[in-house]
Motif scaffolding. Sequence first.
Motif, PDB file in Angstrom:
ATOM      1  N   ASP A  35     -65.705 -49.037 -71.754  1.00 56.03           N
ATOM      2  CA  ASP A  35     -66.944 -49.812 -71.813  1.00 56.03           C
ATOM      3  C   ASP A  35     -66.672 -51.262 -72.219  1.00 56.03           C
ATOM      4  OD1 ASP A  35     -68.515 -47.666 -71.069  1.00 56.03           O
ATOM      5  OD2 ASP A  35     -69.002 -47.083 -73.123  1.00 56.03           O
ATOM      6  N   ALA A  36     -65.790 -51.466 -73.184  1.00 54.36           N
ATOM      7  CA  ALA A  36     -65.486 -52.826 -73.625  1.00 54.36           C
ATOM      8  C   ALA A  36     -64.897 -53.653 -72.489  1.00 54.36           C
ATOM      9  CB  ALA A  36     -64.528 -52.794 -74.813  1.00 54.36           C
ATOM     10  N   THR A  85     -60.730 -42.606 -78.209  1.00 55.91           N
ATOM     11  CA  THR A  85     -61.549 -43.775 -77.869  1.00 55.91           C
ATOM     12  C   THR A  85     -61.573 -44.203 -76.401  1.00 55.91           C
ATOM     13  OG1 THR A  85     -59.696 -45.263 -78.378  1.00 55.91           O
ATOM     14  CG2 THR A  85     -61.209 -44.731 -80.180  1.00 55.91           C
ATOM     15  N   HIS A 114     -64.943 -45.869 -75.384  1.00 57.90           N
ATOM     16  CA  HIS A 114     -65.149 -47.162 -76.037  1.00 57.90           C
ATOM     17  C   HIS A 114     -64.363 -48.259 -75.321  1.00 57.90           C
ATOM     18  CE1 HIS A 114     -67.212 -45.031 -79.067  1.00 57.90           C
ATOM     19  NE2 HIS A 114     -66.242 -44.877 -79.960  1.00 57.90           N
ATOM     20  N   VAL A 115     -63.110 -47.951 -75.022  1.00 60.40           N
ATOM     21  CA  VAL A 115     -62.236 -48.953 -74.392  1.00 60.40           C
ATOM     22  C   VAL A 115     -62.714 -49.282 -72.988  1.00 60.40           C
ATOM     23  CG1 VAL A 115     -59.894 -49.399 -73.574  1.00 60.40           C
ATOM     24  CG2 VAL A 115     -60.252 -48.280 -75.788  1.00 60.40           C
ATOM     25  N   TYR A 156     -71.577 -53.931 -77.614  1.00 58.54           N
ATOM     26  CA  TYR A 156     -71.481 -53.859 -76.157  1.00 58.54           C
ATOM     27  C   TYR A 156     -72.482 -54.812 -75.498  1.00 58.54           C
ATOM     28  CZ  TYR A 156     -68.814 -49.519 -76.765  1.00 58.54           C
ATOM     29  OH  TYR A 156     -67.882 -48.576 -77.116  1.00 58.54           O
ATOM     30  N   SER A 193     -62.502 -50.005 -82.746  1.00 53.72           N
ATOM     31  CA  SER A 193     -62.685 -51.439 -82.520  1.00 53.72           C
ATOM     32  C   SER A 193     -61.386 -52.104 -82.072  1.00 53.72           C
ATOM     33  CB  SER A 193     -63.200 -52.115 -83.796  1.00 53.72           C
ATOM     34  OG  SER A 193     -64.461 -51.619 -84.162  1.00 53.72           O
ATOM     35  N   ASP A 206     -58.861 -50.642 -80.576  1.00 52.93           N
ATOM     36  CA  ASP A 206     -58.547 -50.164 -79.228  1.00 52.93           C
ATOM     37  C   ASP A 206     -59.336 -50.956 -78.187  1.00 52.93           C
ATOM     38  OD1 ASP A 206     -57.258 -48.358 -80.797  1.00 52.93           O
ATOM     39  OD2 ASP A 206     -58.350 -46.597 -80.103  1.00 52.93           O
ATOM     40  N   MET A 207     -60.580 -51.260 -78.506  1.00 55.46           N
ATOM     41  CA  MET A 207     -61.398 -52.064 -77.609  1.00 55.46           C
ATOM     42  C   MET A 207     -60.794 -53.457 -77.431  1.00 55.46           C
ATOM     43  SD  MET A 207     -65.037 -50.831 -79.193  1.00 55.46           S
ATOM     44  CE  MET A 207     -66.075 -52.042 -78.372  1.00 55.46           C
TER      45      MET A 207
END
Length: 260
Positions: A28-29, A22, A25-26, A240, A189, A191-192
Amino acid sequence: MLTIKSIRETNPVILNVANMVTPQHVADAINFYGGSPIMFTDEREAAGLTNISSGVVFNMGSTNEATLRNVIASGKVANKRGIPVVIDPVAIGATELRQDNFARAAEAVAFDVIRGNAGEIAYLANVNWQANGIDAGNGDGDVVAIAKKAAHRYHCWVVLSGVKDIVTDGETTYCVDNGHPYFQTNVGSGDMLDGILATAIATEHGLKALVRATATFSIAGELAGEKYPNQPASFFVELYNQLATITDEVIDTRMKIHQV
């Protein structure tokens, strides 16, 4: 009080030892929330990158010796400099290797925040729980009591993610009632949220900052779910969008928290 405005004005640098599944994802979050993410995989740059960071996140989902060395090297620098540390004990109940690596990390590094699901936090609290890999699983324990016990054991804040999120320092505890079922559907999710929490306490170091950050992420999920109620993949992309555009006014209006 922590605000989106203050986060985006501060733009804290958040260093990550990421789960191999991930990292995008992280990153970007963190970026959409208002921070500036960096990932690293080489112990030789741990000190240099930690020194320029305002917060660090250690995700233990891709457990190996190199990852552990990175965690310990960066964590020691962070502790020395007073940089907040967030750790995610991913699926810690699944294998002895994950348990041993977390124990070695905990012996070497003081954590500001442990963030995990009910099964993961129950393991750390030494409470019997039938976890299932990265899923929270099932148990009969009181999740508030479990989170508080883990906070006392590791002398840190604990964020227990679930249908309702629990945020505690072991004494003062809040429940965040915002959220959406598609968080459980989309891998990464949690991790974000790790990155969101680190960004928040890098901006304002306190329990209430963690509560507001947790609620903000959950509210973004609610808004995404309202737009895509039957499309979990579209939900994830819209999450996002919501993180990038959410305002303090929206957070204040929609936030559902209570002290327990």
